[in-house]
Design an enzyme around this catalytic site. Structure first.
Site, PDB file in Angstrom:
ATOM      1  N   HIS A 213     -31.644 -81.688  53.954  1.00  0.00           N
ATOM      2  CA  HIS A 213     -32.133 -80.766  54.985  1.00  0.00           C
ATOM      3  C   HIS A 213     -33.646 -80.562  54.939  1.00  0.00           C
ATOM      4  O   HIS A 213     -34.283 -80.382  55.959  1.00  0.00           O
ATOM      5  CB  HIS A 213     -31.407 -79.422  54.892  1.00  0.00           C
ATOM      6  CG  HIS A 213     -31.760 -78.610  53.687  1.00  0.00           C
ATOM      7  ND1 HIS A 213     -31.288 -78.909  52.424  1.00  0.00           N
ATOM      8  CD2 HIS A 213     -32.542 -77.498  53.538  1.00  0.00           C
ATOM      9  CE1 HIS A 213     -31.748 -78.028  51.561  1.00  0.00           C
ATOM     10  NE2 HIS A 213     -32.517 -77.154  52.208  1.00  0.00           N
ATOM     11  N   ASP A 214     -34.230 -80.578  53.744  1.00  0.00           N
ATOM     12  CA  ASP A 214     -35.666 -80.307  53.616  1.00  0.00           C
ATOM     13  C   ASP A 214     -36.478 -81.555  53.297  1.00  0.00           C
ATOM     14  O   ASP A 214     -37.607 -81.444  52.791  1.00  0.00           O
ATOM     15  CB  ASP A 214     -35.911 -79.260  52.522  1.00  0.00           C
ATOM     16  CG  ASP A 214     -35.909 -77.830  53.063  1.00  0.00           C
ATOM     17  OD1 ASP A 214     -36.036 -77.664  54.298  1.00  0.00           O
ATOM     18  OD2 ASP A 214     -35.773 -76.893  52.264  1.00  0.00           O
ATOM     19  N   LYS A 217     -40.255 -81.960  53.955  1.00  0.00           N
ATOM     20  CA  LYS A 217     -41.310 -81.267  53.204  1.00  0.00           C
ATOM     21  C   LYS A 217     -42.204 -82.238  52.440  1.00  0.00           C
ATOM     22  O   LYS A 217     -43.242 -81.841  51.931  1.00  0.00           O
ATOM     23  CB  LYS A 217     -40.691 -80.259  52.240  1.00  0.00           C
ATOM     24  CG  LYS A 217     -40.200 -78.989  52.940  1.00  0.00           C
ATOM     25  CD  LYS A 217     -39.693 -77.964  51.936  1.00  0.00           C
ATOM     26  CE  LYS A 217     -39.280 -76.673  52.649  1.00  0.00           C
ATOM     27  NZ  LYS A 217     -38.749 -75.670  51.688  1.00  0.00           N
ATOM     28  N   HIS A 242     -41.957 -79.534  59.054  1.00  0.00           N
ATOM     29  CA  HIS A 242     -41.101 -80.311  58.145  1.00  0.00           C
ATOM     30  C   HIS A 242     -39.756 -80.637  58.771  1.00  0.00           C
ATOM     31  O   HIS A 242     -39.101 -81.595  58.384  1.00  0.00           O
ATOM     32  CB  HIS A 242     -40.920 -79.577  56.812  1.00  0.00           C
ATOM     33  CG  HIS A 242     -39.888 -78.493  56.830  1.00  0.00           C
ATOM     34  ND1 HIS A 242     -40.162 -77.213  57.249  1.00  0.00           N
ATOM     35  CD2 HIS A 242     -38.577 -78.497  56.467  1.00  0.00           C
ATOM     36  CE1 HIS A 242     -39.063 -76.474  57.139  1.00  0.00           C
ATOM     37  NE2 HIS A 242     -38.084 -77.220  56.672  1.00  0.00           N
ATOM     38  N   HIS A 272     -32.158 -76.901  61.079  1.00  0.00           N
ATOM     39  CA  HIS A 272     -31.662 -75.893  60.134  1.00  0.00           C
ATOM     40  C   HIS A 272     -32.505 -74.622  60.124  1.00  0.00           C
ATOM     41  O   HIS A 272     -32.164 -73.670  59.411  1.00  0.00           O
ATOM     42  CB  HIS A 272     -31.545 -76.478  58.716  1.00  0.00           C
ATOM     43  CG  HIS A 272     -32.844 -76.801  58.054  1.00  0.00           C
ATOM     44  ND1 HIS A 272     -33.572 -77.937  58.362  1.00  0.00           N
ATOM     45  CD2 HIS A 272     -33.558 -76.135  57.096  1.00  0.00           C
ATOM     46  CE1 HIS A 272     -34.668 -77.960  57.612  1.00  0.00           C
ATOM     47  NE2 HIS A 272     -34.687 -76.880  56.840  1.00  0.00           N
ATOM     48  N   HIS A 273     -33.572 -74.569  60.920  1.00  0.00           N
ATOM     49  CA  HIS A 273     -34.332 -73.321  61.077  1.00  0.00           C
ATOM     50  C   HIS A 273     -34.173 -72.725  62.476  1.00  0.00           C
ATOM     51  O   HIS A 273     -34.932 -71.815  62.855  1.00  0.00           O
ATOM     52  CB  HIS A 273     -35.814 -73.542  60.761  1.00  0.00           C
ATOM     53  CG  HIS A 273     -36.098 -73.594  59.293  1.00  0.00           C
ATOM     54  ND1 HIS A 273     -36.060 -72.484  58.483  1.00  0.00           N
ATOM     55  CD2 HIS A 273     -36.395 -74.646  58.483  1.00  0.00           C
ATOM     56  CE1 HIS A 273     -36.337 -72.844  57.232  1.00  0.00           C
ATOM     57  NE2 HIS A 273     -36.555 -74.145  57.209  1.00  0.00           N
ATOM     58  N   ASP A 301     -29.199 -71.905  53.199  1.00  0.00           N
ATOM     59  CA  ASP A 301     -30.588 -72.084  52.776  1.00  0.00           C
ATOM     60  C   ASP A 301     -31.274 -70.732  52.586  1.00  0.00           C
ATOM     61  O   ASP A 301     -31.994 -70.511  51.608  1.00  0.00           O
ATOM     62  CB  ASP A 301     -31.316 -72.919  53.834  1.00  0.00           C
ATOM     63  CG  ASP A 301     -32.679 -73.415  53.364  1.00  0.00           C
ATOM     64  OD1 ASP A 301     -32.837 -73.662  52.158  1.00  0.00           O
ATOM     65  OD2 ASP A 301     -33.573 -73.575  54.216  1.00  0.00           O
TER      66      ASP A 301
END
Length: 359
Positions: A213-214, A217, A242, A272-273, A301
Site C-alpha cells: 500500500h505504501d 513512499k 506517494h 488507501h487515503h 493503516d
C-alpha cells in the site's frame, strides 16, 4: 510398433471363428480382448476405457448390433480417443455413411485379408498414439509455461514486498507495519461480513496487495518522510503523491501486472487515503466508490499508525486510538466498516506485541 503389447485390442463379433481369425492376425502385437456381442463390448470398454488401442467391431450381432454400439461410443466421445473399425460383410451405403458420421475410422469388408487389415489398423493406431503423445507434450509444455509465468509473477510480487518492507525501515519503522496491515485486512475479510462474496484465494490476493500500500513512499525524500514535526502544506502535498507514485510503480513491473493480486494492489496503493466523505486523496472518492478492501486497508493503516510508535509520536493505547477513530479525528470511515472493525478490534490487538503504554 514400439508400444506393442502395452495396450489391448478389443474384437467384437458373435462368431467365434471370426474372432479367432482377427486374434491370430494381431496377437503378436496386442493383448487381445474378445466380446461376443455389443452389450458385452460396452461393459468391457466401460471397465477399461484407457487401455484399448483399437476396437474391431462387427455389425450384425445379438442384443446390440455394431451401429448401436458405435452410437453409444460416439455419444460419450470415445470415438475421439479410441479408433473404431467396422469389420463386416454389410457394406451398404447407408451403413457406411452412418458409421463414418459416428466417427468410425475405417470399414473393412469380410472376409478380411490379413496383411491389409493389419496395415490399416496399425497405421491408424500409431496415428492415435502419436496424437496422444503430442497432446501430452503440449499439455506438459503448457503446464511448464504456466508454472514459469506464476514463478515470475511471484518473484515480482516478492520483490515489491521486499521493497515495501525496506521502505518501512527507511521511515524508521520496524518493518512489521506492512505485515500487520496484511493480517488485519485478511482477518476482517475472512471473519466478518465485509468479505462476503470473496473467495479465500481473492482474500489472499487482497492481502498481498495490502502489503504494497505504501510502496510509493520510495519517491518521498527522507527529510519529509522522517520529519519529526508537523509537515508544512507544501510538504504534505508532496507526501500525498506517494499514492499515485505507488500505483505507477506497480504498473511498471511486468511480472506484477501478470500477478492475480495486481488489480487489488494497484487500487490499494492509489486509493488507501480516500475517505468516506470524499475528503481524501488523490481522487476525492465518495463512499463505496472506493472498494471495500481498500477501505479496510485505509482504516487498518490509520489504526496501526495510532497504536505504533513513530518518529513523530509515541504509541497511543488501543482504546484511545479507537476513540480517536470513532470521533472522526482521523477522517471519516464507512459506518458499516467501523462497526465490524470495533467488533474485531480485541482480536486485532493481539497482532501487536505487548508494549508498555499500549493497551
Amino acid at each position: 510398433m514400439s508400444d506393442a503389447k502395452e495396450e489391448a485390442l478389443l474384437i467384437v463379433d458373435d462368431e467365434e471363428i471370426n474372432r479367432a481369425i482377427l486374434a491370430n492376425i494381431f496377437s503378436s502385437e496386442y493383448a487381445i480382448i474378445e466380446a461376443e456381442d455389443g452389450q458385452e463390448s460396452l461393459d468391457l470398454i466401460e471397465s477399461n476405457p484407457n487401455g484399448l488401442s483399437a476396437i474391431l467391431l462387427d455389425v450384425v450381432m445379438p442384443r446390440l448390433n455394431g451401429i448401436e454400439v458405435l452410437r453409444r461410443l460416439y455419444q460419450t466421445g470415445l470415438t475421439e480417443r479410441i479408433p473404431v473399425f467396422l469389420i463386416t460383410a454389410d457394406i451398404g451405403s447407408s451403413t457406411m455413411r452412418e458409421a463414418y458420421n459416428l466417427g468410425v475410422m475405417d470399414v473393412i469388408q469380410k472376409p478380411v485379408v490379413p496383411y491389409i487389415v493389419r496395415r490399416r489398423v496399425n497405421s491408424v493406431v500409431e496415428l492415435f498414439r502419436a496424437r496422444r503423445r503430442l497432446g501430452a507434450e503440449v499439455e506438459r509444455q503448457r503446464d511448464q509455461l504456466l508454472l514459469q509465468a506464476q514463478q515470475l509473477a511471484e518473484m515480482g510480487m516478492g520483490m515489491v514486498e521486499a521493497l515495501a518492507t525496506a521502505i518501512e525501515f527507511r521511515s524508521d519503522e520496524s518493518g512489521e507495519h506492512v505485515h500487520r496491515i496484511h493480517d488485519i485486512t485478511c482477518h476482517l475479510l475472512s471473519n466478518t461480513p465485509l468479505g462476503e462474496g470473496l473467495t479465500q484465494e481473492q482474500i489472499r490476493q487482497i492481502g498481498l496487495g495490502a502489503v504494497t500500500h505504501d510502496v510509493g513512499k520510495i519517491s518521498i525524500p527522507d527529510a519529509v518522510l522522517n520529519k519529526k514535526g508537523r509537515l508544512t502544506a507544501e510538504e504534505f502535498e508532496l507526501m500525498k503523491t506517494h499514492t499515485v507514485r505507488g500505483a505507477e510503480l506497480l504498473s511498471r513491473i511486468p511480472q506484477m501486472r501478470e500477478h492475480a493480486a495486481y488489480r487489488y494492489a494497484y487500487d490499494i496503493a492509489l486509493h488507501h487515503h480516500e475517505r468516506w466523505d470524499g475528503r481524501g486523496y488523490p481522487d476525492g472518492l465518495v463512499g463505496d466508490q472506493t472498494p471495500i478492501w481498500t477501505q479496510i486497508v485505509s482504516l487498518a493503516d490509520v489504526y496501526d499508525a495510532l497504536v505504533s510508535k513513530r518518529c513523530y509520536k509515541d504509541a497511543f493505547p488501543a482504546h484511545t486510538a479507537m476513540d480517536m477513530i470513532l470521533r472522526g479525528e482521523c477522517g471519516t470511515f464507512n459506518p458499516r466498516l467501523l462497526e465490524y472493525f470495533c467488533q474485531a478490534e480485541p482480536v486485532l490487538r493481539q497482532f501487536y506485541p505487548p508494549v508498555k503504554g499500549v493497551g
